[in-house]
Design a protein around this motif. Structure first.
Motif, PDB file in Angstrom:
ATOM      1  N   LEU A 133       0.832  -1.196   0.000  1.00 16.44           N
ATOM      2  CA  LEU A 133       0.000   0.000   0.000  1.00 16.44           C
ATOM      3  C   LEU A 133       0.871   1.252   0.000  1.00 16.44           C
ATOM      4  CD1 LEU A 133      -2.837   1.345   0.344  1.00 16.44           C
ATOM      5  CD2 LEU A 133      -2.443   1.204   2.816  1.00 16.44           C
ATOM      6  N   ALA A 134       1.905   1.262   0.829  1.00 16.63           N
ATOM      7  CA  ALA A 134       2.797   2.419   0.911  1.00 16.63           C
ATOM      8  C   ALA A 134       3.396   2.736  -0.446  1.00 16.63           C
ATOM      9  CB  ALA A 134       3.901   2.141   1.930  1.00 16.63           C
ATOM     10  N   THR A 135       3.942   1.721  -1.094  1.00 16.49           N
ATOM     11  CA  THR A 135       4.554   1.930  -2.406  1.00 16.49           C
ATOM     12  C   THR A 135       3.529   2.402  -3.420  1.00 16.49           C
ATOM     13  OG1 THR A 135       6.208   0.224  -1.948  1.00 16.49           O
ATOM     14  CG2 THR A 135       5.819   0.785  -4.255  1.00 16.49           C
ATOM     15  N   ALA A 136       2.348   1.776  -3.413  1.00 14.23           N
ATOM     16  CA  ALA A 136       1.327   2.082  -4.415  1.00 14.23           C
ATOM     17  C   ALA A 136       0.806   3.503  -4.284  1.00 14.23           C
ATOM     18  CB  ALA A 136       0.177   1.085  -4.298  1.00 14.23           C
ATOM     19  N   VAL A 137       0.449   3.915  -3.064  1.00 10.64           N
ATOM     20  CA  VAL A 137      -0.137   5.252  -2.913  1.00 10.64           C
ATOM     21  C   VAL A 137       0.908   6.334  -3.151  1.00 10.64           C
ATOM     22  CG1 VAL A 137      -2.018   4.488  -1.427  1.00 10.64           C
ATOM     23  CG2 VAL A 137       0.146   5.253  -0.384  1.00 10.64           C
ATOM     24  N   HIS A 138       2.133   6.092  -2.726  1.00 18.83           N
ATOM     25  CA  HIS A 138       3.167   7.103  -2.943  1.00 18.83           C
ATOM     26  C   HIS A 138       3.482   7.262  -4.421  1.00 18.83           C
ATOM     27  CE1 HIS A 138       7.252   8.906  -2.917  1.00 18.83           C
ATOM     28  NE2 HIS A 138       6.768   9.562  -1.870  1.00 18.83           N
ATOM     29  N   ALA A 139       3.532   6.152  -5.132  1.00 14.74           N
ATOM     30  CA  ALA A 139       3.892   6.194  -6.545  1.00 14.74           C
ATOM     31  C   ALA A 139       2.762   6.708  -7.425  1.00 14.74           C
ATOM     32  CB  ALA A 139       4.318   4.799  -7.011  1.00 14.74           C
ATOM     33  N   SER A 140       1.517   6.541  -6.989  1.00 15.63           N
ATOM     34  CA  SER A 140       0.398   6.821  -7.893  1.00 15.63           C
ATOM     35  C   SER A 140      -0.422   8.064  -7.567  1.00 15.63           C
ATOM     36  CB  SER A 140      -0.546   5.610  -7.929  1.00 15.63           C
ATOM     37  OG  SER A 140      -1.176   5.429  -6.668  1.00 15.63           O
ATOM     38  N   MET A 141      -0.365   8.552  -6.324  1.00 14.83           N
ATOM     39  CA  MET A 141      -1.297   9.625  -5.958  1.00 14.83           C
ATOM     40  C   MET A 141      -0.906  11.000  -6.492  1.00 14.83           C
ATOM     41  SD  MET A 141      -2.497   8.721  -2.045  1.00 14.83           S
ATOM     42  CE  MET A 141      -3.635  10.121  -1.957  1.00 14.83           C
ATOM     43  N   HIS A 186      -2.513   6.925  10.954  1.00 10.81           N
ATOM     44  CA  HIS A 186      -3.552   6.842   9.933  1.00 10.81           C
ATOM     45  C   HIS A 186      -3.360   5.643   9.019  1.00 10.81           C
ATOM     46  CE1 HIS A 186      -6.023   7.919   6.440  1.00 10.81           C
ATOM     47  NE2 HIS A 186      -6.734   8.612   7.301  1.00 10.81           N
ATOM     48  N   VAL A 187      -4.436   4.971   8.707  1.00 11.13           N
ATOM     49  CA  VAL A 187      -4.391   3.715   7.966  1.00 11.13           C
ATOM     50  C   VAL A 187      -3.668   3.856   6.625  1.00 11.13           C
ATOM     51  CG1 VAL A 187      -6.701   4.111   6.987  1.00 11.13           C
ATOM     52  CG2 VAL A 187      -5.788   1.797   7.090  1.00 11.13           C
ATOM     53  N   VAL A 188      -3.850   4.965   5.937  1.00  9.96           N
ATOM     54  CA  VAL A 188      -3.188   5.172   4.645  1.00  9.96           C
ATOM     55  C   VAL A 188      -2.093   6.229   4.745  1.00  9.96           C
ATOM     56  CG1 VAL A 188      -3.511   5.718   2.197  1.00  9.96           C
ATOM     57  CG2 VAL A 188      -5.349   4.580   3.467  1.00  9.96           C
ATOM     58  N   GLY A 189      -2.361   7.315   5.445  1.00 11.11           N
ATOM     59  CA  GLY A 189      -1.414   8.417   5.499  1.00 11.11           C
ATOM     60  C   GLY A 189      -0.054   8.023   6.043  1.00 11.11           C
ATOM     61  N   ARG A 190      -0.048   7.178   7.075  1.00 12.34           N
ATOM     62  CA  ARG A 190       1.238   6.788   7.665  1.00 12.34           C
ATOM     63  C   ARG A 190       2.068   5.997   6.669  1.00 12.34           C
ATOM     64  NH1 ARG A 190      -1.354   2.094   8.619  1.00 12.34           N
ATOM     65  NH2 ARG A 190      -0.111   0.300   9.267  1.00 12.34           N
ATOM     66  N   MET A 191       1.405   5.247   5.781  1.00 15.80           N
ATOM     67  CA  MET A 191       2.134   4.451   4.814  1.00 15.80           C
ATOM     68  C   MET A 191       2.684   5.324   3.686  1.00 15.80           C
ATOM     69  SD  MET A 191       1.959   1.782   6.501  1.00 15.80           S
ATOM     70  CE  MET A 191       3.156   0.992   5.424  1.00 15.80           C
ATOM     71  N   ALA A 219       6.746   5.637   2.816  1.00 17.84           N
ATOM     72  CA  ALA A 219       7.342   5.549   1.483  1.00 17.84           C
ATOM     73  C   ALA A 219       8.087   6.830   1.133  1.00 17.84           C
ATOM     74  CB  ALA A 219       6.263   5.267   0.447  1.00 17.84           C
ATOM     75  N   GLN A 220       7.540   7.970   1.494  1.00 14.79           N
ATOM     76  CA  GLN A 220       8.180   9.249   1.200  1.00 14.79           C
ATOM     77  C   GLN A 220       9.569   9.348   1.840  1.00 14.79           C
ATOM     78  OE1 GLN A 220       7.697  11.773  -0.661  1.00 14.79           O
ATOM     79  NE2 GLN A 220       8.830  13.475   0.264  1.00 14.79           N
ATOM     80  N   LEU A 221       9.682   8.867   3.054  1.00  9.78           N
ATOM     81  CA  LEU A 221      10.929   9.035   3.789  1.00  9.78           C
ATOM     82  C   LEU A 221      12.024   8.059   3.378  1.00  9.78           C
ATOM     83  CD1 LEU A 221       9.499   9.789   7.331  1.00  9.78           C
ATOM     84  CD2 LEU A 221      10.627  11.385   5.775  1.00  9.78           C
ATOM     85  N   ILE A 222      11.652   6.967   2.697  1.00  2.73           N
ATOM     86  CA  ILE A 222      12.685   6.021   2.262  1.00  2.73           C
ATOM     87  C   ILE A 222      12.864   6.033   0.742  1.00  2.73           C
ATOM     88  CG2 ILE A 222      12.362   4.518   4.258  1.00  2.73           C
ATOM     89  CD1 ILE A 222      11.059   3.401   0.865  1.00  2.73           C
TER      90      ILE A 222
END
Length: 269
Positions: free
Chosen positions: A86-94, A139-144, A148-151
């Motif tokens: 989820l972390a990778t997906a939302v960071h890469a796509s949003m 947060h269920v999505v925000g924390r992920m 991803a942003q930090l790494i």
């Protein structure tokens, strides 16, 4: 390209949470949507996210959740894997800028309007901070997204390779100290490089990491980590890690010979 996302303000988000926490996943799926009558956008320049992009995001997250057992039962291992994907997906796509991602109201919209079934499946009857955006470390999505942003290392073959170095609890310990540590992707990535290369030799993981972070926090008011060259920063972090391991072993009453041996093994020296 970055987008502006709808924001669900607390006055509208809190009542939705109180209602949704007692509904089934199927009922919540019927309530999911790409818009809400009370949603607002920040009054700054930028393109509002297209509805089609929100629809694509929902489809993407649901497909990841299904691999983890959604809408039925899951287990700890599959939930952890879902979170990383989820972390990778939302960071890469949003297409979110950090300033936009820092708004809890954005994540309240994502959790309660776009993905309510996913949110309450991942955390059944959760406390409010899991969906309201009042604490982005929870947060269920925000924390992920922030994980991803930090790494994220855009120049690496796998920009998200560091995602699996730290578990959720360990990452949250770093991010919860974001004002001094966790807000700097540069510093976090160097922490991960050092930590990934350590052999803790049976030392208690949580206690050792906690001591390491405390030592970094004590330095933070006096050292501008962002200004250090990568090799200098890496060396400083290794030195702090050695101090940490020594202190933890001394607290356990290990002998000087044992401490020296474990340090040599851990750091390859």
């Amino acid at each position: 390209m970055s987008f502006l996302y709808p924001r669900l303000l607390s006055g509208q988000a809190a009542p939705l949470h109180e209602r949704y926490r007692y509904l089934t996943v199927t009922e919540l799926a019927d309530l999911a949507g790409t818009g809400h009558a009370s949603a607002v956008y920040v009054a700054t320049g930028g393109d509002r996210v297209p509805e089609t992009k929100l629809e694509e995001l929902r489809v993407l997250v649901i497909s990841l959740a299904r691999e983890a057992g959604f809408p039925g039962e899951s287990d700890r291992e599959r939930r952890a894997l879902f979170d990383r994907r989820l972390a990778t997906a939302v960071h890469a796509s949003m297409g979110l800028a950090p300033a936009e991602a820092a708004s809890g109201d954005v994540w309240a919209f994502v959790a309660l309007v776009l993905l309510p079934d996913i949110s309450y499946w991942r955390y059944p009857r959760p406390p409010g901070d899991r969906v309201l955006g009042t604490d982005l470390t929870r947060h269920v999505v925000g924390r992920m997204w922030w994980r991803a942003q930090l790494i994220h290392s855009p120049d690496d073959p796998d920009p998200y390779a560091a995602m699996s170095i730290l578990g959720e609890d360990a990452f949250d310990r770093i991010y919860s100290r974001r004002r001094a540590l966790g807000g700097s992707p540069y510093l976090v990535k160097e922490i991960l490089k050092v930590w990934d290369g350590l052999d803790l030799q049976g030392l208690p993981y949580r206690e050792t990491l906690e001591d390491f972070l405390k030592r970094l926090l004590r330095l933070a008011p006096f050292v501008l980590f962002e200004s250090l060259a990568p090799d200098v920063l890496h060396g400083e972090l290794r030195a702090i890690a050695k101090e940490t391991m020594t202190a933890v072993m001394e607290a356990s009453e290990a002998g000087s010979h044992e401490i020296r041996h474990k340090i040599e093994v851990a750091f390859g020296s």
